[in-house]
Design a protein around this motif. Structure first.
Motif, PDB file in Angstrom:
ATOM      1  N   ALA A   1       0.813  -1.246  -0.054  1.00  6.44           N
ATOM      2  CA  ALA A   1      -0.102  -0.057   0.021  1.00  6.44           C
ATOM      3  C   ALA A   1       0.921   1.146  -0.036  1.00  6.44           C
ATOM      4  O   ALA A   1       0.429   2.266  -0.515  1.00  6.44           O
ATOM      5  CB  ALA A   1      -0.847  -0.025   1.182  1.00  6.44           C
ATOM      6  N   LEU A   2       2.093   1.149   0.791  1.00  4.35           N
ATOM      7  CA  LEU A   2       2.825   2.498   0.708  1.00  4.35           C
ATOM      8  C   LEU A   2       3.614   2.793  -0.575  1.00  4.35           C
ATOM      9  O   LEU A   2       3.640   3.907  -0.905  1.00  4.35           O
ATOM     10  CB  LEU A   2       3.966   2.114   1.765  1.00  4.35           C
ATOM     11  N   THR A   3       3.798   1.572  -1.195  1.00  3.75           N
ATOM     12  CA  THR A   3       4.428   1.667  -2.721  1.00  3.75           C
ATOM     13  C   THR A   3       3.412   2.230  -3.520  1.00  3.75           C
ATOM     14  O   THR A   3       3.727   3.255  -4.420  1.00  3.75           O
ATOM     15  CB  THR A   3       4.857   0.608  -2.974  1.00  3.75           C
ATOM     16  N   ARG A   4       2.210   1.889  -3.536  1.00  3.87           N
ATOM     17  CA  ARG A   4       1.211   2.273  -4.418  1.00  3.87           C
ATOM     18  C   ARG A   4       1.025   3.620  -4.225  1.00  3.87           C
ATOM     19  O   ARG A   4       0.921   4.585  -5.021  1.00  3.87           O
ATOM     20  CB  ARG A   4      -0.125   1.501  -4.382  1.00  3.87           C
ATOM     21  N   SER A   5       0.869   4.235  -2.830  1.00  3.33           N
ATOM     22  CA  SER A   5       0.756   5.530  -2.492  1.00  3.33           C
ATOM     23  C   SER A   5       1.809   6.488  -3.103  1.00  3.33           C
ATOM     24  O   SER A   5       1.602   7.751  -3.526  1.00  3.33           O
ATOM     25  CB  SER A   5       0.463   5.768  -0.990  1.00  3.33           C
ATOM     26  N   LEU A   6       3.085   5.931  -2.937  1.00  2.00           N
ATOM     27  CA  LEU A   6       4.226   6.725  -3.500  1.00  2.00           C
ATOM     28  C   LEU A   6       4.157   6.873  -4.842  1.00  2.00           C
ATOM     29  O   LEU A   6       4.506   7.948  -5.379  1.00  2.00           O
ATOM     30  CB  LEU A   6       5.430   6.186  -2.920  1.00  2.00           C
ATOM     31  N   SER A   7       3.729   5.983  -5.804  1.00  2.00           N
ATOM     32  CA  SER A   7       3.816   5.955  -7.080  1.00  2.00           C
ATOM     33  C   SER A   7       2.550   7.035  -7.430  1.00  2.00           C
ATOM     34  O   SER A   7       2.857   7.597  -8.633  1.00  2.00           O
ATOM     35  CB  SER A   7       3.336   4.514  -7.610  1.00  2.00           C
ATOM     36  N   ARG A   8       1.852   7.097  -6.818  1.00  4.39           N
ATOM     37  CA  ARG A   8       0.509   8.025  -7.323  1.00  4.39           C
ATOM     38  C   ARG A   8       1.118   9.556  -7.027  1.00  4.39           C
ATOM     39  O   ARG A   8       0.241  10.526  -7.560  1.00  4.39           O
ATOM     40  CB  ARG A   8      -0.641   7.696  -6.495  1.00  4.39           C
ATOM     41  N   LEU A   9       1.986   9.802  -6.267  1.00  2.00           N
ATOM     42  CA  LEU A   9       2.423  11.277  -6.021  1.00  2.00           C
ATOM     43  C   LEU A   9       2.762  11.930  -7.410  1.00  2.00           C
ATOM     44  O   LEU A   9       3.512  11.310  -8.128  1.00  2.00           O
ATOM     45  CB  LEU A   9       3.591  11.059  -4.830  1.00  2.00           C
ATOM     46  N   THR A  10       2.616  13.247  -7.526  1.00  2.00           N
ATOM     47  CA  THR A  10       3.278  13.873  -8.590  1.00  2.00           C
ATOM     48  C   THR A  10       4.565  14.170  -8.396  1.00  2.00           C
ATOM     49  O   THR A  10       5.209  14.984  -7.359  1.00  2.00           O
ATOM     50  CB  THR A  10       2.533  15.256  -8.530  1.00  2.00           C
ATOM     51  N   PRO A  11       5.619  13.973  -9.309  1.00  2.00           N
ATOM     52  CA  PRO A  11       6.831  14.274  -9.237  1.00  2.00           C
ATOM     53  C   PRO A  11       7.186  15.858  -9.251  1.00  2.00           C
ATOM     54  O   PRO A  11       6.541  16.282  -9.860  1.00  2.00           O
ATOM     55  CB  PRO A  11       7.714  13.620 -10.408  1.00  2.00           C
TER      56      PRO A  11
END
Length: 265
Positions: free
Chosen positions: A45-55
């Motif tokens: 879940a943490l990995t998926r949340s980080l992947s949705r952040l805007t660079p």
């Protein structure tokens, strides 16, 4: 696999960076271990949340700002004068010479403290050397003294100059001196037992002496008889004029006969 091994491999397992046998082992462990399965779910879940952040986007003027900073740095380096040769030599020698300088300074301080502590001993040794200088000069500078020749009464009295006024010098060629040498020569069944005695003698101006009293008699009476005989044979001491002592003196003699088993001493 154990829970500890599985927990250490979950990140690689999630990124699909483990070998097939390890993946199969982790799958089997997650099927039967709810603790590790819950940890894996949180990690995913943490990995998926980080992947949705805007660079984050770089500022539009980032490149211009970097170029300006480099230009200013280059211009400043051209204005600063180059250090002189002396300054560069000093910078080179400073880290190398400083430890030796400090060590030498500390060594000088320690030497001074040690010398100050030992100074009283040096003074005492110097005073003792001065007191004995008269006897030493007499023994080392006399051109007529020969170790291979018998010692004359004059030479022996001169060597005892600091003490002869209170203690008369024994005549090196007299019978009493010869008796002392007999005591140091071992003979079979003769004077084999140690013995001693204390006697009082009167010493006259010509060096002759006579027995005045016996303070402690020897166990062997022959020892006292031979001592008296030696006193009567000839002058046991040097004349009073050589010792610069009074004409008549009373002397206490402590005579000791020691058992000597070997003449090599």
């Amino acid at each position: 696999m154990s829970c500890e091994e599985t927990s250490q491999s979950l990140s690689l397992y999630l990124d699909d960076c483990v070998s097939l046998p390890v993946r199969v082992a982790i799958d089997e462990h997650l099927d039967r271990c709810p603790v590790c399965r819950s940890e894996f779910a949180e990690l995913r879940a943490l990995t998926r949340s980080l992947s949705r952040l805007t660079p984050p986007a770089a500022p539009a003027d980032l490149a211009a700002t970097i170029n300006d900073a480099l230009t200013i740095e280059v211009a400043a380096s051209g204005v600063v004068p180059k250090p002189s040769i002396g300054y560069r030599i000093a910078r080179f020698l400073e880290p190398r010479l400083m430890p030796y300088t400090v060590g030498s300074f500390v060594s000088v301080i320690l030497f001074g403290l040690m010398f100050a502590a030992l100074r009283p001993h040096f003074v005492a040794l110097r005073e003792a050397a001065i007191q004995n200088s008269g006897v030493i000069m007499l023994r080392t500078t006399d051109p007529g003294y020969d170790l291979n020749m018998p010692v004359s009464p004059e030479d022996f009295a001169a060597s005892r100059a600091p003490f002869a006024e209170q203690s008369p010098s024994l005549n090196p060629g007299g019978a009493l001196a010869a008796l002392t040498r007999v005591y140091s020569q071992p003979r079979a069944n003769y004077y084999q037992d140690s013995d001693d005695m204390i006697v009082v003698t009167d010493v006259f101006s010509n060096g002759a002496a006579s027995l005045a009293d016996v303070v402690q008699a020897p166990r062997d009476k022959r020892m006292l008889d031979q001592f008296e005989s030696a006193l009567r044979q000839n002058a046991a001491f040097v004349p009073a004029s050589l010792d610069r002592r009074p004409d008549t003196m009373r002397v206490v003699f402590a005579v000791q006969k020691v058992d000597v088993d070997d003449q090599n001493f």
